[in-house]
Design a protein around this motif. Structure first.
Motif, PDB file in Angstrom:
ATOM      1  N   SER A  41      13.473  25.286  50.934  1.00 24.16           N
ATOM      2  CA  SER A  41      12.655  24.924  52.091  1.00 24.16           C
ATOM      3  C   SER A  41      12.607  23.415  52.273  1.00 24.16           C
ATOM      4  O   SER A  41      12.536  22.665  51.302  1.00 24.16           O
ATOM      5  CB  SER A  41      11.232  25.454  51.896  1.00 24.16           C
ATOM      6  OG  SER A  41      10.379  24.955  52.903  1.00 24.16           O
ATOM      7  N   GLU A  43      10.080  22.203  53.749  1.00 23.11           N
ATOM      8  CA  GLU A  43       8.636  21.975  53.826  1.00 23.11           C
ATOM      9  C   GLU A  43       7.907  22.345  52.537  1.00 23.11           C
ATOM     10  O   GLU A  43       6.694  22.501  52.533  1.00 23.11           O
ATOM     11  CB  GLU A  43       8.062  22.766  55.000  1.00 23.11           C
ATOM     12  CG  GLU A  43       8.665  22.354  56.331  1.00 23.11           C
ATOM     13  CD  GLU A  43       8.288  23.298  57.454  1.00 23.11           C
ATOM     14  OE1 GLU A  43       7.455  24.195  57.251  1.00 23.11           O
ATOM     15  OE2 GLU A  43       8.838  23.127  58.547  1.00 23.11           O
ATOM     16  N   LYS A  45       8.072  25.199  50.807  1.00 19.35           N
ATOM     17  CA  LYS A  45       7.781  26.624  50.660  1.00 19.35           C
ATOM     18  C   LYS A  45       8.666  27.187  49.542  1.00 19.35           C
ATOM     19  O   LYS A  45       9.580  26.527  49.068  1.00 19.35           O
ATOM     20  CB  LYS A  45       8.058  27.365  51.975  1.00 19.35           C
ATOM     21  CG  LYS A  45       7.270  26.848  53.154  1.00 19.35           C
ATOM     22  CD  LYS A  45       5.834  27.265  53.067  1.00 19.35           C
ATOM     23  CE  LYS A  45       5.109  26.813  54.334  1.00 19.35           C
ATOM     24  NZ  LYS A  45       3.753  27.227  54.392  1.00 19.35           N
ATOM     25  N   GLY A 110       9.169  28.185  58.329  1.00 20.09           N
ATOM     26  CA  GLY A 110       9.931  26.982  58.615  1.00 20.09           C
ATOM     27  C   GLY A 110      11.402  27.076  58.254  1.00 20.09           C
ATOM     28  O   GLY A 110      11.961  28.152  58.062  1.00 20.09           O
TER      29      GLY A 110
END
Length: 120
Positions: A41, A43, A45, A110
């Protein structure tokens, strides 16, 4: 005057309907072989792994849980329906792939980038 406006509106609606039908008939499915691999990820995650098992494609999510933050992988079936990809985790998570940028997107989690082979 009203009749002419009605005819123009009807012609526009028929044109839009034919464009929508044409778009539906040309709907292409995603080549899931291109999705296979490890993804991380952008972001923060949990990481995911997409793989083929028999004829099915699956997504494993590597999340951490509890106070010990123990790794708890969970695997879900990747479903393709009407050209759309999703996984069902108790609720539907849509999956999309941008081949040009090699980015996998999960809604709402995302964007994910592919982990290079040498980093695995």
């Amino acid at each position: 005057m009203r009749n002419r406006q009605f005819m123009k509106l009807a012609a526009c609606l028929v044109g839009m309907a034919s464009l929508m039908l044409q778009g539906c008939s040309e709907m292409k499915s995603t080549d899931c072989d291109k999705l296979c691999g490890s993804w991380t990820s952008v972001e923060g995650k949990p990481d995911v792994l997409v793989f083929k098992e028999g004829e099915a494609y699956k997504v494993t999510v590597f999340s951490r849980s509890g106070r010990t933050r123990r790794l708890k992988p969970q695997t879900y079936l990747l479903v393709q329906e009407n050209g759309n990809l999703f996984i069902n985790t108790g609720y539907r998570i849509d999956v999309s792939y941008n081949e040009a940028t090699d980015i996998l997107s999960f809604s709402p989690n995302g964007d994910y980038v592919r982990v290079p082979e040498h980093n695995r």
